[in-house]
Write an enzyme that holds these catalytic residues in place. Sequence first.
Site, mmCIF file in Angstrom:
data_model
loop_
_atom_site.group_PDB
_atom_site.id
_atom_site.type_symbol
_atom_site.label_atom_id
_atom_site.label_comp_id
_atom_site.label_asym_id
_atom_site.label_seq_id
_atom_site.Cartn_x
_atom_site.Cartn_y
_atom_site.Cartn_z
ATOM 1 N N LYS A 12 22.839 4.510 -0.143
ATOM 2 C CA LYS A 12 22.832 5.231 1.128
ATOM 3 C C LYS A 12 24.212 5.864 1.381
ATOM 4 O O LYS A 12 25.183 5.535 0.682
ATOM 5 C CB LYS A 12 22.458 4.260 2.242
ATOM 6 C CG LYS A 12 20.996 3.765 2.165
ATOM 7 C CD LYS A 12 20.756 2.691 3.213
ATOM 8 C CE LYS A 12 19.294 2.344 3.383
ATOM 9 N NZ LYS A 12 19.107 1.304 4.444
ATOM 10 N N TYR A 52 11.034 7.397 6.173
ATOM 11 C CA TYR A 52 11.067 6.290 7.125
ATOM 12 C C TYR A 52 9.978 6.373 8.191
ATOM 13 O O TYR A 52 10.109 5.742 9.244
ATOM 14 C CB TYR A 52 12.453 6.201 7.768
ATOM 15 C CG TYR A 52 13.514 5.613 6.846
ATOM 16 C CD1 TYR A 52 13.370 4.327 6.322
ATOM 17 C CD2 TYR A 52 14.655 6.338 6.506
ATOM 18 C CE1 TYR A 52 14.335 3.771 5.484
ATOM 19 C CE2 TYR A 52 15.627 5.786 5.669
ATOM 20 C CZ TYR A 52 15.455 4.503 5.160
ATOM 21 O OH TYR A 52 16.413 3.944 4.330
ATOM 22 N N ASN A 115 23.734 -0.768 5.554
ATOM 23 C CA ASN A 115 23.499 -1.813 4.544
ATOM 24 C C ASN A 115 23.455 -1.281 3.111
ATOM 25 O O ASN A 115 22.864 -1.881 2.234
ATOM 26 C CB ASN A 115 22.267 -2.643 4.901
ATOM 27 C CG ASN A 115 21.019 -1.810 5.055
ATOM 28 O OD1 ASN A 115 21.033 -0.608 4.800
ATOM 29 N ND2 ASN A 115 19.929 -2.442 5.437
ATOM 30 N N HIS A 118 18.967 1.173 -0.470
ATOM 31 C CA HIS A 118 17.536 1.150 -0.154
ATOM 32 C C HIS A 118 16.743 0.791 -1.405
ATOM 33 O O HIS A 118 17.106 1.218 -2.505
ATOM 34 C CB HIS A 118 17.055 2.526 0.338
ATOM 35 C CG HIS A 118 15.552 2.614 0.378
ATOM 36 N ND1 HIS A 118 14.828 2.143 1.445
ATOM 37 C CD2 HIS A 118 14.646 3.043 -0.547
ATOM 38 C CE1 HIS A 118 13.527 2.302 1.181
ATOM 39 N NE2 HIS A 118 13.400 2.845 -0.017
ATOM 40 N N GLU A 129 7.710 7.094 -2.248
ATOM 41 C CA GLU A 129 9.129 7.441 -2.108
ATOM 42 C C GLU A 129 9.636 8.224 -3.327
ATOM 43 O O GLU A 129 10.396 9.180 -3.177
ATOM 44 C CB GLU A 129 9.956 6.166 -1.879
ATOM 45 C CG GLU A 129 9.657 5.557 -0.506
ATOM 46 C CD GLU A 129 10.186 4.134 -0.326
ATOM 47 O OE1 GLU A 129 10.910 3.629 -1.211
ATOM 48 O OE2 GLU A 129 9.878 3.527 0.720
HETATM 49 P P1 IDP Z 1 14.696 -2.571 4.204
HETATM 50 O O1 IDP Z 1 15.672 -1.428 3.993
HETATM 51 O O2 IDP Z 1 15.305 -3.886 3.849
HETATM 52 O O3 IDP Z 1 13.367 -2.335 3.546
HETATM 53 P P2 IDP Z 1 13.406 -1.910 6.728
HETATM 54 O O4 IDP Z 1 12.888 -2.924 7.700
HETATM 55 O O5 IDP Z 1 12.411 -1.128 5.943
HETATM 56 O O6 IDP Z 1 14.435 -2.669 5.775
HETATM 57 O O7 IDP Z 1 14.319 -0.928 7.556
HETATM 58 C C1 IDP Z 1 14.792 0.280 6.975
HETATM 59 C C2 IDP Z 1 16.259 0.445 7.316
HETATM 60 O O8 IDP Z 1 16.387 0.628 8.730
HETATM 61 C C3 IDP Z 1 17.133 -0.781 7.013
HETATM 62 O O9 IDP Z 1 17.590 -0.828 5.668
HETATM 63 C C4 IDP Z 1 18.272 -0.576 7.989
HETATM 64 O O10 IDP Z 1 19.193 0.420 7.502
HETATM 65 C C5 IDP Z 1 17.559 -0.009 9.197
HETATM 66 N N1 IDP Z 1 17.149 -1.074 10.151
HETATM 67 C C6 IDP Z 1 16.078 -1.886 10.050
HETATM 68 N N2 IDP Z 1 15.984 -2.717 11.095
HETATM 69 C C7 IDP Z 1 17.024 -2.419 11.901
HETATM 70 C C8 IDP Z 1 17.474 -2.936 13.163
HETATM 71 O O11 IDP Z 1 16.882 -3.840 13.762
HETATM 72 N N3 IDP Z 1 18.591 -2.369 13.675
HETATM 73 C C9 IDP Z 1 19.264 -1.349 13.035
HETATM 74 N N4 IDP Z 1 18.875 -0.832 11.857
HETATM 75 C C10 IDP Z 1 17.766 -1.360 11.295
HETATM 76 MG MG MG Z 2 11.869 -0.911 3.948
#
Ligand code: IDP
Ligand code: MG
Length: 155
Positions: A12, A52, A115, A118, A129
């Site tokens: 990312k 997303y 984080n 992805h 994707e």
């Molecule tokens: P993942 O990336 O581990 O699959 P997802 O739940 O699919 O997690 O969420 C996509 C992305 O959205 C996450 O990697 C993170 O960057 C962001 N995200 C998810 N949940 C939150 C939250 O509660 N607060 C802020 N950002 C979030």
């Molecule tokens: Mg996800």
Amino acid sequence: MPEEQRTFIAVKPDGVKRGLVGEIIKRFENKGFKLIGLKMLHVTQEMAERHYGEHEGKPFYPRLLRYIQSGPIVAMVWKGYNVIDGARHMMGKTNPMEAEVGTIRADYALLMEYNVVHGSDSPESAEREIGIYFKPEELCDEYVNMAESVIEDLG
Ligand code: IDP
Ligand code: MG
């Protein structure tokens, strides 16, 4: 015989800006997964919404779309046995504070909002994707991956 799969992985924008591209690629290469697609690009609003879409309506959705467009990403397709769950295991939990030490997110990230990496969460999301970021002819699947050929040699 373990199942061979493809998955979509992206460094990312925060990971690119912090110079973590090589480190992340190295971890997946060291594991034995096979890199079959790679490009650096800016995610458009349309691509971000397609990628997303499942999170539309959630409080973090607008920030997530801005974040993924805040700089270039490095988009990749990796192939290998159980690569979808395997790569997510190596990435660690979404929230870096809950990710196990030794995972990418635990070792390189502080906040859920940034984080660094992805990875697709199922075979269906992986194919969806991959289709957002790559044309079939951009994937190079013809070369032999040594880690996989060991299993094939043993029959
Ligand atoms: P993942 O990336 O581990 O699959 P997802 O739940 O699919 O997690 O969420 C996509 C992305 O959205 C996450 O990697 C993170 O960057 C962001 N995200 C998810 N949940 C939150 C939250 O509660 N607060 C802020 N950002 C979030
Ligand atoms: Mg996800």
